[in-house]
Motif scaffolding. Sequence first.
Motif, PDB file in Angstrom:
ATOM      1  N   GLN A 142      24.121  13.142 -36.198  1.00 41.42           N
ATOM      2  CA  GLN A 142      22.887  12.431 -36.516  1.00 41.42           C
ATOM      3  C   GLN A 142      22.977  11.008 -35.981  1.00 41.42           C
ATOM      4  OE1 GLN A 142      22.630  12.982 -40.859  1.00 41.42           O
ATOM      5  NE2 GLN A 142      20.855  14.277 -40.445  1.00 41.42           N
ATOM      6  N   CYS A 143      21.881  10.570 -35.368  1.00 41.33           N
ATOM      7  CA  CYS A 143      21.744   9.202 -34.886  1.00 41.33           C
ATOM      8  C   CYS A 143      20.545   8.602 -35.591  1.00 41.33           C
ATOM      9  CB  CYS A 143      21.519   9.180 -33.380  1.00 41.33           C
ATOM     10  SG  CYS A 143      22.882   9.903 -32.461  1.00 41.33           S
ATOM     11  N   MET A 144      20.753   7.432 -36.220  1.00 39.02           N
ATOM     12  CA  MET A 144      19.702   6.802 -37.021  1.00 39.02           C
ATOM     13  C   MET A 144      19.399   5.415 -36.473  1.00 39.02           C
ATOM     14  SD  MET A 144      21.242   7.786 -40.725  1.00 39.02           S
ATOM     15  CE  MET A 144      22.201   9.299 -40.850  1.00 39.02           C
ATOM     16  N   TYR A 145      18.106   5.106 -36.390  1.00 40.59           N
ATOM     17  CA  TYR A 145      17.647   3.838 -35.839  1.00 40.59           C
ATOM     18  C   TYR A 145      16.678   3.195 -36.826  1.00 40.59           C
ATOM     19  CZ  TYR A 145      19.263   6.086 -31.555  1.00 40.59           C
ATOM     20  OH  TYR A 145      20.007   6.733 -30.606  1.00 40.59           O
ATOM     21  N   LEU A 146      17.027   2.011 -37.345  1.00 40.50           N
ATOM     22  CA  LEU A 146      16.123   1.281 -38.227  1.00 40.50           C
ATOM     23  C   LEU A 146      15.101   0.551 -37.367  1.00 40.50           C
ATOM     24  CD1 LEU A 146      15.457   0.537 -41.161  1.00 40.50           C
ATOM     25  CD2 LEU A 146      16.945  -1.467 -40.879  1.00 40.50           C
ATOM     26  N   ARG A 160      24.777  22.231 -33.497  1.00 40.35           N
ATOM     27  CA  ARG A 160      25.453  23.080 -32.516  1.00 40.35           C
ATOM     28  C   ARG A 160      26.209  24.203 -33.219  1.00 40.35           C
ATOM     29  NH1 ARG A 160      26.215  17.804 -30.501  1.00 40.35           N
ATOM     30  NH2 ARG A 160      25.526  17.563 -28.358  1.00 40.35           N
ATOM     31  N   LYS A 161      26.156  25.382 -32.613  1.00 40.98           N
ATOM     32  CA  LYS A 161      26.984  26.521 -33.029  1.00 40.98           C
ATOM     33  C   LYS A 161      27.870  26.847 -31.841  1.00 40.98           C
ATOM     34  CE  LYS A 161      23.856  29.163 -35.894  1.00 40.98           C
ATOM     35  NZ  LYS A 161      23.125  30.423 -36.003  1.00 40.98           N
ATOM     36  N   LEU A 162      29.165  26.887 -32.077  1.00 43.97           N
ATOM     37  CA  LEU A 162      30.118  27.209 -31.024  1.00 43.97           C
ATOM     38  C   LEU A 162      29.915  26.314 -29.795  1.00 43.97           C
ATOM     39  CD1 LEU A 162      29.831  31.077 -31.368  1.00 43.97           C
ATOM     40  CD2 LEU A 162      31.545  29.580 -32.429  1.00 43.97           C
ATOM     41  N   GLY A 163      29.541  25.057 -30.032  1.00 40.07           N
ATOM     42  CA  GLY A 163      29.372  24.075 -28.964  1.00 40.07           C
ATOM     43  C   GLY A 163      28.028  24.110 -28.261  1.00 40.07           C
ATOM     44  N   ILE A 164      27.160  25.051 -28.629  1.00 37.90           N
ATOM     45  CA  ILE A 164      25.857  25.189 -27.976  1.00 37.90           C
ATOM     46  C   ILE A 164      24.779  24.617 -28.892  1.00 37.90           C
ATOM     47  CG2 ILE A 164      24.157  26.849 -27.111  1.00 37.90           C
ATOM     48  CD1 ILE A 164      26.584  28.725 -26.568  1.00 37.90           C
ATOM     49  N   VAL A 165      23.907  23.771 -28.335  1.00 34.62           N
ATOM     50  CA  VAL A 165      22.807  23.201 -29.110  1.00 34.62           C
ATOM     51  C   VAL A 165      21.845  24.334 -29.483  1.00 34.62           C
ATOM     52  CG1 VAL A 165      20.825  21.640 -29.088  1.00 34.62           C
ATOM     53  CG2 VAL A 165      22.976  20.948 -28.005  1.00 34.62           C
ATOM     54  N   VAL A 166      21.613  24.502 -30.795  1.00 34.61           N
ATOM     55  CA  VAL A 166      20.693  25.537 -31.258  1.00 34.61           C
ATOM     56  C   VAL A 166      19.425  24.949 -31.869  1.00 34.61           C
ATOM     57  CG1 VAL A 166      22.432  27.325 -31.579  1.00 34.61           C
ATOM     58  CG2 VAL A 166      21.928  25.776 -33.449  1.00 34.61           C
ATOM     59  N   THR A 167      19.515  23.749 -32.401  1.00 38.88           N
ATOM     60  CA  THR A 167      18.360  23.115 -33.025  1.00 38.88           C
ATOM     61  C   THR A 167      18.491  21.607 -32.905  1.00 38.88           C
ATOM     62  OG1 THR A 167      18.199  24.890 -34.667  1.00 38.88           O
ATOM     63  CG2 THR A 167      17.078  22.845 -35.201  1.00 38.88           C
ATOM     64  N   GLU A 168      17.359  20.952 -32.740  1.00 35.24           N
ATOM     65  CA  GLU A 168      17.294  19.494 -32.833  1.00 35.24           C
ATOM     66  C   GLU A 168      16.247  19.172 -33.882  1.00 35.24           C
ATOM     67  OE1 GLU A 168      16.979  17.369 -29.147  1.00 35.24           O
ATOM     68  OE2 GLU A 168      18.240  18.829 -28.116  1.00 35.24           O
ATOM     69  N   ILE A 169      16.488  18.094 -34.617  1.00 41.54           N
ATOM     70  CA  ILE A 169      15.551  17.677 -35.660  1.00 41.54           C
ATOM     71  C   ILE A 169      15.213  16.213 -35.420  1.00 41.54           C
ATOM     72  CG2 ILE A 169      15.154  17.416 -38.140  1.00 41.54           C
ATOM     73  CD1 ILE A 169      17.555  19.411 -38.506  1.00 41.54           C
ATOM     74  N   THR A 170      13.940  15.909 -35.404  1.00 41.64           N
ATOM     75  CA  THR A 170      13.490  14.527 -35.352  1.00 41.64           C
ATOM     76  C   THR A 170      12.794  14.263 -36.673  1.00 41.64           C
ATOM     77  OG1 THR A 170      13.163  14.700 -32.964  1.00 41.64           O
ATOM     78  CG2 THR A 170      12.139  12.825 -34.083  1.00 41.64           C
ATOM     79  N   GLU A 171      13.238  13.201 -37.339  1.00 43.93           N
ATOM     80  CA  GLU A 171      12.755  12.925 -38.685  1.00 43.93           C
ATOM     81  C   GLU A 171      12.472  11.436 -38.820  1.00 43.93           C
ATOM     82  OE1 GLU A 171      14.403  14.596 -42.950  1.00 43.93           O
ATOM     83  OE2 GLU A 171      15.741  14.525 -41.246  1.00 43.93           O
ATOM     84  N   GLN A 172      11.481  11.120 -39.612  1.00 45.17           N
ATOM     85  CA  GLN A 172      11.149   9.727 -39.861  1.00 45.17           C
ATOM     86  C   GLN A 172      11.193   9.493 -41.368  1.00 45.17           C
ATOM     87  OE1 GLN A 172       7.110   8.264 -38.845  1.00 45.17           O
ATOM     88  NE2 GLN A 172       8.193   7.001 -37.353  1.00 45.17           N
ATOM     89  N   PHE A 173      12.151   8.650 -41.777  1.00 43.26           N
ATOM     90  CA  PHE A 173      12.298   8.282 -43.193  1.00 43.26           C
ATOM     91  C   PHE A 173      11.549   6.989 -43.441  1.00 43.26           C
ATOM     92  CE2 PHE A 173      15.621  11.353 -43.404  1.00 43.26           C
ATOM     93  CZ  PHE A 173      15.840  11.616 -44.742  1.00 43.26           C
ATOM     94  N   HIS A 174      10.939   6.902 -44.620  1.00 45.27           N
ATOM     95  CA  HIS A 174      10.243   5.684 -45.034  1.00 45.27           C
ATOM     96  C   HIS A 174      10.787   5.237 -46.370  1.00 45.27           C
ATOM     97  CE1 HIS A 174       7.235   5.895 -41.860  1.00 45.27           C
ATOM     98  NE2 HIS A 174       7.252   7.186 -42.064  1.00 45.27           N
ATOM     99  N   LYS A 175      11.074   3.947 -46.476  1.00 42.36           N
ATOM    100  CA  LYS A 175      11.522   3.341 -47.717  1.00 42.36           C
ATOM    101  C   LYS A 175      10.309   3.151 -48.612  1.00 42.36           C
ATOM    102  CE  LYS A 175      14.360   0.906 -50.361  1.00 42.36           C
ATOM    103  NZ  LYS A 175      15.174   1.634 -51.295  1.00 42.36           N
ATOM    104  N   ASP A 176      10.347   3.714 -49.819  1.00 43.82           N
ATOM    105  CA  ASP A 176       9.256   3.539 -50.769  1.00 43.82           C
ATOM    106  C   ASP A 176       9.483   2.232 -51.519  1.00 43.82           C
ATOM    107  OD1 ASP A 176       8.319   6.041 -49.978  1.00 43.82           O
ATOM    108  OD2 ASP A 176       9.326   7.063 -51.613  1.00 43.82           O
TER     109      ASP A 176
END
Length: 177
Positions: A142-146, A160-176
């Motif tokens: 995970q790489c996080m950027y404020l 990654r499973k067995l070194g192969i990228v299987v999924t990528e997730i892009t997420e945006q967190f917000h501070k309440d």
Amino acid sequence: MKNSCIPAFLVLFGLASCSSMKPESFSNGTPTLDPVKFFGGHTHSTGVLESRSGKPSERITTQTAGVYANGILSMEQDLHSENSKPTHRNFKLTIIDAHHVDATGSDVEGTAHGELYGNYFTWSFRLKVADKGLVKHVNMTQCMYLMPDGKTLIIWSIIRKLGIVVTEITEQFHKDD
């Protein structure tokens, strides 16, 4: 219009280079990301999972509550996805020094080790996978950027499973507030 595209381009460039960038290169990034300050209290997120080919496959949301006591940030998180039952997870983060964070969690095997510089935080760990046949773990980075507002955190995750990228997730967190 042209100037408003520049910050978006820089974020996308940074996300695309997560694995090749050195955390130290973000030393002067502002505002400074303090995981205790950001994740203490309540946050919420929205995100999308993408298949190996880059096709969006599922939307996710989270609600997270964090409490800092005795040098440990304890976080409780409810994860909701379109294609799965809701999941509850917990994490315990310990700030080792100005640039290192360790964490354990209900779906983390062992201890996750992270590096924190300026407005950037990254870590890699083995993620436990429930009910997935023979595969019991995957590797997650995970790489996080404020962001400049100090209340938005963009997270890019690579699974990654067995070194192969299987999924990528892009997420945006917000501070309440």
